[in-house]
Design a protein around this motif. Sequence first.
Motif, PDB file in Angstrom:
ATOM      1  N   THR A  69      20.179  -2.707 -26.226  1.00 61.58           N
ATOM      2  CA  THR A  69      19.757  -4.043 -25.768  1.00 61.58           C
ATOM      3  C   THR A  69      19.882  -4.184 -24.256  1.00 61.58           C
ATOM      4  O   THR A  69      19.276  -5.090 -23.671  1.00 61.58           O
ATOM      5  N   HIS A  70      20.645  -3.311 -23.616  1.00 55.52           N
ATOM      6  CA  HIS A  70      20.841  -3.365 -22.168  1.00 55.52           C
ATOM      7  C   HIS A  70      20.247  -2.142 -21.464  1.00 55.52           C
ATOM      8  O   HIS A  70      20.628  -1.813 -20.348  1.00 55.52           O
ATOM      9  N   ARG A  71      19.300  -1.485 -22.117  1.00 56.43           N
ATOM     10  CA  ARG A  71      18.716  -0.257 -21.576  1.00 56.43           C
ATOM     11  C   ARG A  71      17.969  -0.500 -20.271  1.00 56.43           C
ATOM     12  O   ARG A  71      17.510  -1.607 -19.991  1.00 56.43           O
ATOM     13  N   LEU A  72      17.851   0.578 -19.486  1.00 54.42           N
ATOM     14  CA  LEU A  72      17.136   0.491 -18.210  1.00 54.42           C
ATOM     15  C   LEU A  72      15.636   0.394 -18.404  1.00 54.42           C
ATOM     16  O   LEU A  72      14.957  -0.401 -17.748  1.00 54.42           O
ATOM     17  N   PHE A  73      15.118   1.247 -19.304  1.00 59.28           N
ATOM     18  CA  PHE A  73      13.677   1.305 -19.555  1.00 59.28           C
ATOM     19  C   PHE A  73      13.459   1.414 -21.070  1.00 59.28           C
ATOM     20  O   PHE A  73      14.407   1.443 -21.837  1.00 59.28           O
ATOM     21  N   THR A  74      12.208   1.489 -21.450  1.00 64.70           N
ATOM     22  CA  THR A  74      11.841   1.834 -22.823  1.00 64.70           C
ATOM     23  C   THR A  74      10.923   3.041 -22.739  1.00 64.70           C
ATOM     24  O   THR A  74       9.817   2.955 -22.184  1.00 64.70           O
ATOM     25  N   ILE A  75      11.402   4.173 -23.254  1.00 67.36           N
ATOM     26  CA  ILE A  75      10.646   5.424 -23.150  1.00 67.36           C
ATOM     27  C   ILE A  75      10.080   5.774 -24.515  1.00 67.36           C
ATOM     28  O   ILE A  75      10.826   6.073 -25.460  1.00 67.36           O
ATOM     29  N   GLU A  76       8.775   5.713 -24.621  1.00 66.87           N
ATOM     30  CA  GLU A  76       8.092   6.096 -25.861  1.00 66.87           C
ATOM     31  C   GLU A  76       7.793   7.594 -25.842  1.00 66.87           C
ATOM     32  O   GLU A  76       7.495   8.164 -24.785  1.00 66.87           O
ATOM     33  N   LEU A  77       7.860   8.212 -27.006  1.00 61.71           N
ATOM     34  CA  LEU A  77       7.532   9.634 -27.100  1.00 61.71           C
ATOM     35  C   LEU A  77       6.030   9.811 -27.258  1.00 61.71           C
ATOM     36  O   LEU A  77       5.524  10.313 -28.267  1.00 61.71           O
ATOM     37  N   ASN A  78       5.308   9.407 -26.234  1.00 58.62           N
ATOM     38  CA  ASN A  78       3.843   9.480 -26.272  1.00 58.62           C
ATOM     39  C   ASN A  78       3.285  10.382 -25.184  1.00 58.62           C
ATOM     40  O   ASN A  78       2.105  10.317 -24.863  1.00 58.62           O
ATOM     41  N   SER A  79       4.159  11.217 -24.610  1.00 56.52           N
ATOM     42  CA  SER A  79       3.699  12.153 -23.588  1.00 56.52           C
ATOM     43  C   SER A  79       4.570  13.405 -23.613  1.00 56.52           C
ATOM     44  O   SER A  79       5.710  13.383 -24.089  1.00 56.52           O
ATOM     45  N   PHE A  80       4.017  14.474 -23.083  1.00 56.07           N
ATOM     46  CA  PHE A  80       4.761  15.739 -23.017  1.00 56.07           C
ATOM     47  C   PHE A  80       6.001  15.586 -22.140  1.00 56.07           C
ATOM     48  O   PHE A  80       7.072  16.122 -22.460  1.00 56.07           O
ATOM     49  N   ALA A  81       5.870  14.834 -21.052  1.00 50.22           N
ATOM     50  CA  ALA A  81       6.999  14.633 -20.142  1.00 50.22           C
ATOM     51  C   ALA A  81       8.161  13.932 -20.848  1.00 50.22           C
ATOM     52  O   ALA A  81       9.333  14.275 -20.632  1.00 50.22           O
ATOM     53  N   ALA A  82       7.845  12.958 -21.716  1.00 48.27           N
ATOM     54  CA  ALA A  82       8.902  12.240 -22.440  1.00 48.27           C
ATOM     55  C   ALA A  82       9.625  13.175 -23.405  1.00 48.27           C
ATOM     56  O   ALA A  82      10.862  13.122 -23.534  1.00 48.27           O
ATOM     57  N   PHE A  83       8.874  14.042 -24.078  1.00 49.10           N
ATOM     58  CA  PHE A  83       9.491  15.003 -24.991  1.00 49.10           C
ATOM     59  C   PHE A  83      10.414  15.956 -24.236  1.00 49.10           C
ATOM     60  O   PHE A  83      11.527  16.242 -24.677  1.00 49.10           O
ATOM     61  N   ILE A  84       9.944  16.457 -23.099  1.00 45.82           N
ATOM     62  CA  ILE A  84      10.750  17.389 -22.306  1.00 45.82           C
ATOM     63  C   ILE A  84      12.010  16.715 -21.794  1.00 45.82           C
ATOM     64  O   ILE A  84      13.104  17.293 -21.802  1.00 45.82           O
ATOM     65  N   LEU A  85      11.876  15.464 -21.343  1.00 47.73           N
ATOM     66  CA  LEU A  85      13.026  14.721 -20.847  1.00 47.73           C
ATOM     67  C   LEU A  85      14.064  14.532 -21.958  1.00 47.73           C
ATOM     68  O   LEU A  85      15.269  14.735 -21.735  1.00 47.73           O
ATOM     69  N   LEU A  86      13.592  14.174 -23.146  1.00 46.56           N
ATOM     70  CA  LEU A  86      14.502  13.998 -24.272  1.00 46.56           C
ATOM     71  C   LEU A  86      15.150  15.325 -24.648  1.00 46.56           C
ATOM     72  O   LEU A  86      16.375  15.392 -24.867  1.00 46.56           O
ATOM     73  N   PHE A  87      14.367  16.379 -24.713  1.00 41.75           N
ATOM     74  CA  PHE A  87      14.872  17.696 -25.103  1.00 41.75           C
ATOM     75  C   PHE A  87      15.932  18.199 -24.129  1.00 41.75           C
ATOM     76  O   PHE A  87      17.040  18.587 -24.532  1.00 41.75           O
ATOM     77  N   LEU A  88      15.625  18.164 -22.837  1.00 42.94           N
ATOM     78  CA  LEU A  88      16.570  18.658 -21.842  1.00 42.94           C
ATOM     79  C   LEU A  88      17.796  17.750 -21.732  1.00 42.94           C
ATOM     80  O   LEU A  88      18.920  18.225 -21.564  1.00 42.94           O
ATOM     81  N   GLY A  89      17.564  16.437 -21.846  1.00 43.13           N
ATOM     82  CA  GLY A  89      18.683  15.511 -21.803  1.00 43.13           C
ATOM     83  C   GLY A  89      19.628  15.725 -22.971  1.00 43.13           C
ATOM     84  O   GLY A  89      20.858  15.748 -22.804  1.00 43.13           O
ATOM     85  N   LEU A  90      19.065  15.895 -24.155  1.00 41.62           N
ATOM     86  CA  LEU A  90      19.894  16.128 -25.338  1.00 41.62           C
ATOM     87  C   LEU A  90      20.660  17.440 -25.201  1.00 41.62           C
ATOM     88  O   LEU A  90      21.845  17.510 -25.527  1.00 41.62           O
ATOM     89  N   GLU A  91      19.989  18.486 -24.698  1.00 40.25           N
ATOM     90  CA  GLU A  91      20.657  19.768 -24.502  1.00 40.25           C
ATOM     91  C   GLU A  91      21.822  19.645 -23.528  1.00 40.25           C
ATOM     92  O   GLU A  91      22.894  20.206 -23.743  1.00 40.25           O
ATOM     93  N   PHE A  92      21.604  18.898 -22.451  1.00 40.11           N
ATOM     94  CA  PHE A  92      22.641  18.718 -21.433  1.00 40.11           C
ATOM     95  C   PHE A  92      23.856  18.014 -22.026  1.00 40.11           C
ATOM     96  O   PHE A  92      24.995  18.477 -21.860  1.00 40.11           O
TER      97      PHE A  92
END
Length: 294
Positions: A69-92
């Motif tokens: 509810t206090h998030r900075l943005f809303t990131i939809e998984l509708n692009s390759f960049a969003a998938f990569i960001l989620l993947f690398l972020g989760l790995e980190f």
Amino acid sequence: MSQIVWIQIIVTVAILCIALAEAFVLQHRKPGSFDWSEAWLSVADMAGRRLLALLPIGIATPVFAWVWTHRLFTIELNSFAAFILLFLGLEFFYYWYHRASHRIRFFWATHAVHHSPNQLTLSTSFRLGWTNKLTGTTLFYTPLVYLGFDPKVVLTALSLNLLYQFWLHTTLIPKLGWLEWVFNTPSAHRVHHASNLDYLDANYGGVLIIFDRFFGTYRPERVEEPCIYGLVKPMRTRNVLTMEFSQWVDLYRDMRQAPNLISALALLVKPPGWSPDGKSLTTEALRSQQSRAG
């Protein structure tokens, strides 16, 4: 039942069948080498976790809801960049969760269950311990929710990450060439599960091994140093309750015997093996002893 439940059932059955097939292969190659009791303990652990998942316990869910509810943005998984960001972020964040699980005794009390088998087989992959939800390890992924990824998406991605790691828990697959430089492989994960002093506290990655290489925790599997699996002090029990809670009992005992409150609290956050009397048996202390002896 919902489609998600059916998928979970199918995946679980598939995992059990593949693990059973590996058991027969190992048994055929070297009769008597496969410890069936270890495998059954892993199945009991998985069954217990499935039952505990039905209980409304855990601290991550309300925290995730508040952060969302206090998030900075809303990131939809509708692009390759969003998938990569989620993947690398989760790995980190998985890397740091996993490293903390080995270096902070409070988290190790649960994670040690995963390292308790004295053989490494695919069944090891689903021995994860019953107290994860109570220790709040999922909170390591809170920054992804704060950034703008839906909590359900983060948890689904984490489940897929753990599913990838299923095939890593085997001795049947050799080194995989150049893939060893980028991905977590069975060879890299064998080192992670080894209790050899040279291999301790290494190779924390999930799908990738790049963060281990970057942060200096990567160790290659070496022919001259065969992996010895299990805990530094091997667990021989065939009692599932002892397997699940012995680390917590030991931690409680050590805190009760601590000379003061500061030392008792330090036992929670110091590495496994640390002792307030100066007679620590942490990885660093053991390596120092080895170096002096050598």
